[in-house]
Design a protein around this motif. Structure first.
Motif, PDB file in Angstrom:
ATOM      1  N   LEU A  71       8.904  62.915 -15.548  1.00 20.35           N
ATOM      2  CA  LEU A  71      10.094  63.613 -14.977  1.00 20.35           C
ATOM      3  C   LEU A  71      11.274  63.795 -15.956  1.00 20.35           C
ATOM      4  O   LEU A  71      12.042  64.780 -16.206  1.00 20.35           O
ATOM      5  N   ALA A  72      11.361  62.748 -16.847  1.00 25.85           N
ATOM      6  CA  ALA A  72      12.543  62.364 -17.770  1.00 25.85           C
ATOM      7  C   ALA A  72      12.331  63.455 -18.709  1.00 25.85           C
ATOM      8  O   ALA A  72      13.252  64.106 -19.056  1.00 25.85           O
ATOM      9  N   GLU A  73      11.000  63.558 -19.266  1.00 23.47           N
ATOM     10  CA  GLU A  73      10.904  64.710 -20.293  1.00 23.47           C
ATOM     11  C   GLU A  73      11.067  65.918 -19.888  1.00 23.47           C
ATOM     12  O   GLU A  73      11.619  66.678 -20.492  1.00 23.47           O
ATOM     13  N   VAL A  74      10.521  66.164 -18.700  1.00 23.05           N
ATOM     14  CA  VAL A  74      10.545  67.672 -17.987  1.00 23.05           C
ATOM     15  C   VAL A  74      12.069  67.846 -17.800  1.00 23.05           C
ATOM     16  O   VAL A  74      12.628  69.048 -18.010  1.00 23.05           O
ATOM     17  N   LEU A  75      12.902  66.875 -17.468  1.00 22.59           N
ATOM     18  CA  LEU A  75      14.261  67.205 -16.863  1.00 22.59           C
ATOM     19  C   LEU A  75      15.225  67.557 -18.297  1.00 22.59           C
ATOM     20  O   LEU A  75      15.985  68.306 -18.271  1.00 22.59           O
ATOM     21  N   ALA A  76      14.773  66.821 -19.184  1.00 29.07           N
ATOM     22  CA  ALA A  76      15.528  67.099 -20.704  1.00 29.07           C
ATOM     23  C   ALA A  76      15.007  68.376 -21.049  1.00 29.07           C
ATOM     24  O   ALA A  76      15.756  69.163 -21.562  1.00 29.07           O
ATOM     25  N   ALA A  77      13.474  68.783 -21.083  1.00 30.11           N
ATOM     26  CA  ALA A  77      13.235  70.084 -21.375  1.00 30.11           C
ATOM     27  C   ALA A  77      14.024  71.214 -20.666  1.00 30.11           C
ATOM     28  O   ALA A  77      14.214  72.270 -21.085  1.00 30.11           O
ATOM     29  N   GLY A  94      28.066  72.942 -20.506  1.00 27.84           N
ATOM     30  CA  GLY A  94      28.123  71.595 -20.322  1.00 27.84           C
ATOM     31  C   GLY A  94      27.525  70.960 -19.014  1.00 27.84           C
ATOM     32  O   GLY A  94      27.454  69.765 -18.999  1.00 27.84           O
ATOM     33  N   ARG A  95      27.257  71.774 -18.297  1.00 31.36           N
ATOM     34  CA  ARG A  95      26.663  71.475 -16.962  1.00 31.36           C
ATOM     35  C   ARG A  95      25.092  71.213 -17.249  1.00 31.36           C
ATOM     36  O   ARG A  95      24.641  72.164 -18.003  1.00 31.36           O
ATOM     37  N   HIS A  96      24.490  70.670 -16.579  1.00 32.61           N
ATOM     38  CA  HIS A  96      23.207  70.574 -16.515  1.00 32.61           C
ATOM     39  C   HIS A  96      22.425  71.943 -16.093  1.00 32.61           C
ATOM     40  O   HIS A  96      23.036  72.360 -15.205  1.00 32.61           O
ATOM     41  N   GLU A 126      16.477  60.204  -5.794  1.00 29.81           N
ATOM     42  CA  GLU A 126      17.899  59.610  -6.384  1.00 29.81           C
ATOM     43  C   GLU A 126      17.899  59.654  -7.781  1.00 29.81           C
ATOM     44  O   GLU A 126      19.065  60.144  -8.264  1.00 29.81           O
ATOM     45  N   ARG A 127      16.871  59.375  -8.429  1.00 27.04           N
ATOM     46  CA  ARG A 127      16.870  59.278  -9.759  1.00 27.04           C
ATOM     47  C   ARG A 127      16.990  60.729 -10.538  1.00 27.04           C
ATOM     48  O   ARG A 127      17.741  61.001 -11.402  1.00 27.04           O
ATOM     49  N   ILE A 128      16.326  61.702  -9.710  1.00 20.81           N
ATOM     50  CA  ILE A 128      16.621  63.136 -10.361  1.00 20.81           C
ATOM     51  C   ILE A 128      17.832  63.458 -10.156  1.00 20.81           C
ATOM     52  O   ILE A 128      18.429  64.307 -11.198  1.00 20.81           O
ATOM     53  N   ALA A 129      18.499  63.201  -9.059  1.00 22.22           N
ATOM     54  CA  ALA A 129      19.790  63.578  -8.536  1.00 22.22           C
ATOM     55  C   ALA A 129      20.592  63.044  -9.604  1.00 22.22           C
ATOM     56  O   ALA A 129      21.739  63.755 -10.197  1.00 22.22           O
ATOM     57  N   ALA A 130      20.632  61.792 -10.165  1.00 19.08           N
ATOM     58  CA  ALA A 130      21.566  61.270 -11.162  1.00 19.08           C
ATOM     59  C   ALA A 130      21.199  61.768 -12.382  1.00 19.08           C
ATOM     60  O   ALA A 130      22.022  61.783 -13.415  1.00 19.08           O
ATOM     61  N   THR A 131      19.945  62.209 -12.866  1.00 25.32           N
ATOM     62  CA  THR A 131      19.484  62.720 -13.984  1.00 25.32           C
ATOM     63  C   THR A 131      19.979  64.080 -14.227  1.00 25.32           C
ATOM     64  O   THR A 131      20.335  64.737 -15.299  1.00 25.32           O
ATOM     65  N   ALA A 132      20.250  64.751 -12.981  1.00 20.86           N
ATOM     66  CA  ALA A 132      20.476  66.216 -13.182  1.00 20.86           C
ATOM     67  C   ALA A 132      21.893  66.439 -12.342  1.00 20.86           C
ATOM     68  O   ALA A 132      21.723  66.843 -11.246  1.00 20.86           O
ATOM     69  N   PRO A 133      22.891  66.077 -12.864  1.00 19.08           N
ATOM     70  CA  PRO A 133      24.246  66.160 -12.020  1.00 19.08           C
ATOM     71  C   PRO A 133      24.321  67.491 -11.550  1.00 19.08           C
ATOM     72  O   PRO A 133      24.424  68.326 -12.304  1.00 19.08           O
ATOM     73  N   GLY A 134      24.761  67.754 -10.313  1.00 16.84           N
ATOM     74  CA  GLY A 134      24.935  68.903  -9.724  1.00 16.84           C
ATOM     75  C   GLY A 134      23.970  69.731  -9.043  1.00 16.84           C
ATOM     76  O   GLY A 134      24.064  70.520  -8.206  1.00 16.84           O
ATOM     77  N   ALA A 135      22.620  69.164  -9.346  1.00 12.53           N
ATOM     78  CA  ALA A 135      21.495  69.786  -8.775  1.00 12.53           C
ATOM     79  C   ALA A 135      21.495  69.489  -7.332  1.00 12.53           C
ATOM     80  O   ALA A 135      21.866  68.232  -7.086  1.00 12.53           O
TER      81      ALA A 135
END
Ligand SMILES: NC(=O)c1ccc[n+]([C@@H]2O[C@H](COP(=O)([O-])OP(=O)(O)OC[C@H]3O[C@@H](n4cnc5c(N)ncnc54)[C@H](OP(=O)(O)O)[C@@H]3O)[C@@H](O)[C@H]2O)c1
Length: 241
Positions: A71-77, A94-96, A126-135
């Motif tokens: 997930l970390a890699e994919v959300l960054a990609a 500036g937004r995710h 919850e981690r996904i929501a924190a990694t992609a703010p506004g999603a």
């Protein structure tokens, strides 16, 4: 509706196939174009292959269908700046890239354990929501196997096959509920994103029971029998010494 799918495996194909058949427009991104091509060939109905970055920006809805440890890699990609597809400008302000989109998290953080499964982390949504703010994250479809979502059975013992949804954004919840209905499933609002961790734990526990050969469904009576008798002494329904 436009749906971006990240991942090209079983869940991407099962859910994507159903949504494509229901008339939704699918763009599927994978880490290799060969895998994306393979998946859209299975999904059919005009689904097209793209990159992870473009799939993240494609839809009103994005499905994350990858292992938790990716997930970390994919959300960054997903948030990288080299998008070429439609709406490529999104995410460069500036937004995710996933901000403002309904983001479906169907993942399970299963870790094998001698007695079934444990979780490798306690709260993925919850981690996904924190990694992609506004999603607008909605936890859904993690409880059952891809084969079930892809299958035709939508009623068991007279009870509709029900999908619990956990999320905080009412519009996103309504959107995912409609997508569940498109798969002929019965959606249920099962709480906010803070409840998603219990849905994740429930999945590990119930799948562990199934793997051990137990009938998890037999452990849950119908609603009308859930509280068999009220205990007059302490007011707790169905609890007796
Ligand atoms: N299968 C089920 O019955 C089921 C049920 C409920 C929930 N889930 C959950 O749904 C998620 C997807 O499961 P699945 O069964 O569809 O898995 P899968 O068939 O193994 O497919 C996983 C996909 O993720 C991609 N991927 C893996 N690591 C990646 C990385 N570092 N970067 C980019 N892409 C990566 C894989 O890429 P490649 O194509 O290149 O290998 C593959 O396309 C998992 O979190 C799983 O726990 C699965």
């Amino acid at each position: 509706m436009r749906i971006g799918i990240i991942g090209a495996g079983q869940m991407a194909r099962a859910l994507g196939g159903g949504w494509a058949a229901a008339g939704h427009e699918i763009a599927l991104g994978a880490r290799t174009s060969a895998r994306a091509d393979e998946a859209v060939a299975v999904i059919g109905h005009g689904a097209r292959a793209t990159t992870i970055t473009d799939a993240a920006r494609f839809g009103d809805v994005t499905l994350l269908a990858v292992p938790v440890d990716a997930l970390a890699e994919v959300l960054a990609a997903a948030n990288s700046a080299n998008a070429t597809g439609v709406d490529a400008a999104d995410g460069t302000d500036g937004r995710h890239a996933l901000a403002g989109r309904t983001l479906i998290d169907c993942t399970n953080a299963f870790a094998p354990d001698s007695g079934g499964f444990t979780l490798s982390e306690p709260a993925v949504a919850e981690r996904i929501a924190a990694t992609a703010p506004g999603a607008r994250v909605v936890k859904a479809f993690n409880l059952l196997a891809a084969e079930v979502w892809a299958g035709q059975h939508r009623e068991f013992e007279g009870r509709p096959l029900t999908v619990p949804l956990c999320g905080d954004d009412p519009n996103a919840m309504a959107t995912v509920a409609a997508l569940a209905t498109d798969l002929k499933l019965h959606p249920v609002h099962a709480g906010g994103l803070v409840q998603a961790r219990y849905l994740e734990a429930t999945s590990a526990f119930v799948v562990g029971l199934w793997f051990a050969g137990h009938d998890a469904r037999a452990m849950f009576p119908p609603l009308e029998s859930a509280f068999a008798a009220a205990d007059q002494a302490d007011g707790l329904p169905g609890i007796r010494e």
